[in-house]
Design an enzyme around this catalytic site. Sequence first.
Site, short mmCIF file in Angstrom:
data_model
loop_
_atom_site.label_atom_id
_atom_site.label_comp_id
_atom_site.label_asym_id
_atom_site.label_seq_id
_atom_site.Cartn_x
_atom_site.Cartn_y
_atom_site.Cartn_z
N HIS A 148 -3.81 5.98 3.38
CA HIS A 148 -4.47 4.77 2.91
C HIS A 148 -3.82 3.50 3.47
O HIS A 148 -4.51 2.59 3.96
CB HIS A 148 -4.43 4.75 1.38
CG HIS A 148 -5.33 3.77 0.72
ND1 HIS A 148 -4.95 2.46 0.50
CD2 HIS A 148 -6.58 3.88 0.21
CE1 HIS A 148 -5.93 1.82 -0.13
NE2 HIS A 148 -6.93 2.67 -0.32
N ASP A 153 0.85 -1.20 0.00
CA ASP A 153 0.00 0.00 0.00
C ASP A 153 0.88 1.24 0.00
O ASP A 153 1.96 1.24 -0.60
CB ASP A 153 -0.93 -0.04 1.23
CG ASP A 153 -2.29 0.57 0.96
OD1 ASP A 153 -2.33 1.78 0.69
OD2 ASP A 153 -3.29 -0.14 1.00
N SER A 160 -11.18 -1.06 -0.92
CA SER A 160 -9.89 -0.99 -0.23
C SER A 160 -10.05 -1.23 1.26
O SER A 160 -9.13 -1.73 1.92
CB SER A 160 -9.23 0.37 -0.45
OG SER A 160 -8.64 0.48 -1.71
#
Length: 775
Positions: A219, A144, A554
């Site tokens: 994220h 990520d 996600s």
Amino acid sequence: MASLWIHSIILLVLALQLQPLVHVALASTNVHIVYMGERQHDEPELVQDSHHEVLSNILGSHEAAKESILYSYKHGFSGFAAVLTESQAKLIADFPGVVRVVPNRVLSLQTTRSWDFLQVKPHIGNGILSMSHSGIGSIIGVLDTGIWPESESFKDEGMGKVPSRWKGICQIGEKFNHSHCNRKIIGARWYVKGYEAEFGKLNTSDGVEYLSPRDAAGHGTHTASTAAGLPVENASFMGLAQGLARGGAPSAWLAVYKVCWSSGGCSSADLLAAFDDAILDGVDVLSVSLGSPPPLPAYVEDVLSIGSFHAVTKGISVVCSAGNSGPYPQTVINTAPWIITVAASTIDRAFPTVIIMGNNQTLVGQAFHTMKDMNKFHPIVYGDDIAACGAVDGSARSCDSGTLNATLARGKVVLCFQSRSQSSAIVALSTVLDVQAAGLIFAQFPTKDVAISWDIPFVQVDFAIGTSLLTYMGMTSNPVVKFSLTKTAVGQQISPEVAFFSSRGPSSLSPSVLKPDIAAPGVNILASWSPASPLPTAMTQPPPLNFNIESGTSMACPHISGIVALLKAIHPTWSPAAIKSALVTTASLEDEYGQCIVAEGAPHKKADPFDYGGGHVDPNKAIAPGLIYDMGFSDYYHFLCAMGYNNSAISSITKARIHCRKSANFLANLNLPSITIPELKKKLTVSRTVTNVGPVNSVYTALVQAPAGTDVIVEPSSLFFNSTIRKLKFKVTFHSQLRVQGRYSFGNLLWKDGFHVVRIPLIVRTVIQDFYAET
């Protein structure tokens, strides 16, 4: 509709916020990945030398080869990434041992309540959390945007020693040193060569990125803490969703692989290098919330499929997001059968916000409205009534960019209605901010996904409430509204439902492989965040956030990654296919009130396997599935044969001499925990093999819920297991009753032993033989 943050990814950037999507999509790559399949040597140094030799033959010297090469993939598989011209790439493609030469691609990034909602609770004595000891012994690798190591979610209090089998490293870089790894974050690496070869050197002087594993985007921190974060008391987003935040496998170790950058994307060359290292390092699970929208590349040309193939054949479960292009069919991504592909669902937490009209009547929408100074009445106007000169008819009602008259909108709340071409409210919000409006009410297709605005109140309502507001505005000469502060409400909305934005099947590349596989919470998920992350919708930046609410597949992906880590801790010998089977065959088709799960859409509908695969994950039932549909190495290479890839390519990928034999029905016979027949012509018989992982002496009886318009016969109809018989094969014959071209219909095959219910989806689409040849 994913969260505003996720949609800003889709609309404005490839990964986070700065690089325009069009620019990235049109960039002519000068990086190529030379994929050479399984390693031909046991020593990584010899593998690397062979890569330099191939490149030297093309470029003329070892020095030129060393300058060109970015990565040498030498641990989990063989290959390299290098800066090459198109003509050089074509020359290398003809070299012996080269499977494919693939141009570098740029991929995009796709919890106080969610784990309780899934009944993953420590006080359930025979539950998955207790039986797995919270995931002790499992290592989750997260590919990520990196990690914010100071987050409370990643403290190492109570964590055991780093396992001796771990071979990873803690790679230093900007504002990240060895002290940032601990007994929770046991490894951290970062990859930027492929990205910089495409887009030039990253400028980190502005403080919005770090050349290190440190997360500047948020994220990666969010996904890692969702999967394995330690419990954090009194976590909240601006006071909302307050409670104990924790990951699914809080005692699992984390390994971080930073492959995505806040300035615009995730290079496939970097991604493949991370897969290569992760296989060597010794992870048990890889969580990959990345992907690219259709058209889908061939499996032997898709870096994510290639990397995950090698990981799975070495016993590593790979979990990926299904994509955020719903509710449209054939949009699901990451469709290889060896991957666990995750759809997004809602949880039972809502954020009601009251709209008070000037006549003291109230309406309720959803928002994240925490601005106390905005609780006063403001005039409300309809976008279509304040259209700017030159605005195309109807465009102002949805507040498209540049369609509102700034003089008439300034200081007022604007009511906009979502158009069919709008996937979210992001454009409308940007439009009303540009004209200095006081707030936005966005009437849209019903969804539970709540977007965030930092500068003005932004309330989402359905079309019925939007129409009520229009009626009120038409009945008074001075319509005004104000907003209450948002509340957090738990247990007041029916869940789970499949999220509006969650990509749907069937797979556009291999429709006989059901995708997605499973659904998990992915809407309004609270988890740790990077306080360095700039918030793209804020004109004036709020204080740094340590926790943030996000939506998208996600967010669903790390929920399954955490559950897989728990299952690995309980069943360390189970294969990735066995674990996927346990998830799929025990999944739920009902919401918490016993009704059939619904899929958000336009309109909402009863959910089907193209929305949620096997159903909504039920972690505690997955511990003891009774029977499993297992697969291994040979199944995967036979699948590649059936997909039409040639013998030499598959032999190179698998390091085994493969002779693909023609088998018209192999794809239908692949031992998946589902049966999908995209073209049923009159009659077809398929087979499956189940392995007993329950009581040794067991008898299972088949129950068929046939797809509409189809007769289904199972032979044998009973399965008898004992101490010597653990695996049994059965056949399922489908006979179409339809004499016309059919659409997909859905059913189930259940095996029951009085305790276990082992269910797989049946999906059938009838076609007329030679239908397209008729005139």
